[in-house]
Design a protein around this motif. Structure first.
Motif, short mmCIF file in Angstrom:
data_model
loop_
_atom_site.label_atom_id
_atom_site.label_comp_id
_atom_site.label_asym_id
_atom_site.label_seq_id
_atom_site.Cartn_x
_atom_site.Cartn_y
_atom_site.Cartn_z
N SER A 15 44.13 42.55 41.50
CA SER A 15 42.70 42.51 41.23
C SER A 15 41.97 43.68 41.89
O SER A 15 41.11 44.32 41.27
N TRP A 19 39.92 46.51 39.76
CA TRP A 19 38.48 46.65 39.88
C TRP A 19 38.07 47.94 40.57
O TRP A 19 37.02 48.51 40.25
N TYR A 70 36.50 37.99 43.82
CA TYR A 70 36.82 37.30 42.56
C TYR A 70 38.16 36.57 42.67
O TYR A 70 38.31 35.43 42.23
N ASP A 74 38.79 32.54 42.30
CA ASP A 74 39.69 32.01 41.26
C ASP A 74 40.85 31.25 41.87
O ASP A 74 41.28 30.21 41.34
N ARG A 94 32.59 29.09 37.46
CA ARG A 94 33.23 30.33 37.91
C ARG A 94 32.32 31.53 37.63
O ARG A 94 32.20 32.43 38.47
N HIS A 98 30.90 34.13 40.26
CA HIS A 98 31.17 35.56 40.11
C HIS A 98 29.87 36.36 40.10
O HIS A 98 29.78 37.45 40.68
N THR A 101 28.38 36.49 43.52
CA THR A 101 29.22 37.40 44.32
C THR A 101 28.88 38.85 44.00
O THR A 101 28.79 39.70 44.91
N THR A 102 28.69 39.14 42.72
CA THR A 102 28.36 40.51 42.31
C THR A 102 27.03 40.96 42.90
O THR A 102 26.90 42.09 43.39
N SER A 145 36.00 42.42 32.69
CA SER A 145 36.58 41.10 32.98
C SER A 145 37.40 40.61 31.80
O SER A 145 38.48 40.02 31.98
#
Length: 361
Positions: A15, A19, A70, A74, A94, A98, A101-102, A145
């Motif tokens: 991940s 990213w 992320y 998850d 979720r 997310h 979090t962003t 994503s």
């Protein structure tokens, strides 16, 4: 615990890599050459190459943090919440986590880089709501994503590394590989199906396969096929032998079902028992189909594995493996084996040695 930590570490590295690359690419697409565009006036402390490096470092940092957070979200959801809520609620919750979090990551990184650059960037509460650059980034993250999810699903479908080989066209022509196969079948499936009825039986199989899927990644196995109440598992030969993965998976699955025996008994009135046959060797692998493409394995290894599983009823044992696998395995202290002799399996001209495998309590 160690296997879960290893699984989390693998997911985390994948991940973070994805990213960081994705957000680095976004930086280049978003800002490279923008100060040379006609009708654009760019206000920035840095310009040219230095400006690109600045934005690249900033957005790559965002990508690393997003990837890490992320994955953690998850992983926690998959471990504790995935089976307790509906798919719709799962996706909504979720996505909400997310998104929050962003916002957190963008705010934190912007603050850090603002202090470093001595610029006064607004990151007060709700700053993101009217920030067009933020929403542009969100749109890009949504698309990225989907790409990441597609890659994950393709890897889960075809096995690690196989999807890339498919893209490169490696299996357009048959290739020889050395693999181990396990045929795992529900015992007394006909009687259970008649007793439960087709709807309840379908739920029963679904629960069994969910428990199996919780075990499979821990032992580096790949699910080749689901056929009714039977599952075909596969390993590259060395991976299957490493740490006795191809043996320990079966017993881990048994333990998983035993821990949930009360659940199965209360819901279905029966505790599932599975039988398995294991064999390995060289066979051919190729891409088949046009409308629906799949990876197919062809060779005696497949047939022999299935026939060995069929002998479980004859010898009234849950787990049989071939002499070949037995010779290559380094059987650990918690495993016992019993040689049952060489048998002439259906459809074969030569006898195959088989061993019954048990786990010491």
């Amino acid at each position: 615990m160690n296997r879960k930590l290893k699984q989390y570490t693998q997911l985390l590295s994948q991940s973070v890599l994805f990213w960081s690359v994705a957000m680095g690419l976004y930086s280049i697409l978003r800002y490279y050459g923008i100060d040379e565009e006609d009708h654009f006036t760019v206000v920035t402390s840095y310009s040219g190459t230095l400006g690109i490096l600045y934005s690249l470092l900033k957005l790559t940092s965002i990508g690393i943090l997003i990837g890490a957070l992320y994955t953690t979200i998850d992983f926690i959801f998959d471990a504790f919440a995935a089976r307790r809520i509906s798919l719709t609620n799962d996706v909504v919750i979720r996505t909400l986590f997310h998104f929050m979090t962003t916002i957190f990551v963008f705010t934190m990184v912007t603050d850090v880089f603002s202090d470093f650059n001595n610029t006064n960037v607004n990151t007060d509460s709700g700053w993101w709501a009217q920030n067009k650059s933020f929403w542009t980034a969100i749109l890009y993250i949504v698309v990225a994503s989907f790409v990441f999810s597609f890659i994950k699903m393709a890897n889960e479908k075809f096995g690690k590394g196989t999807f890339l080989k498919l893209l490169l066209g490696k299996y357009k022509t048959p290739q020889e590989e050395k693999r181990i196969f396990m045929f795992l079948d529900l015992k007394d499936s006909t009687a259970i199906a008649e007793n439960l009825g087709h709807y309840k039986y379908s739920e029963f199989i679904q629960d069994c396969f969910y428990d199996l899927n919780a075990v499979v990644p821990k032992f580096n196995a790949e699910i080749y096929q689901y056929v009714g109440d039977e599952v075909v598992l596969s390993w590259p030969y060395k991976k299957g032998l490493a740490n006795n993965n191809c043996i320990d998976l079966f017993f881990a699955f048994q333990q998983k079902k035993q821990r949930k025996s009360e659940y199965y008994q209360n819901k279905y009135g029966v505790i599932p028992e599975f039988k398995a046959g294991l064999h390995g060797g060289k066979l051919m692998v190729t891409e088949v189909g046009v409308i629906k493409k799949e990876i197919a394995y062809h060779g005696d290894v497949i047939n022999t594995s299935a026939r060995i599983q069929g002998e479980c009823n004859t010898y009234k044992v849950p787990f049989l493996i071939s002499e070949k696998i037995m010779q290559d395995l380094k059987v650990s202290a918690h495993i016992t084996s019993q040689f049952l002799g060489s048998v002439l399996l259906k459809g074969k001209q030569e006898k195959v040695g088989i061993h019954a495998i048990n786990q010491i309590a």
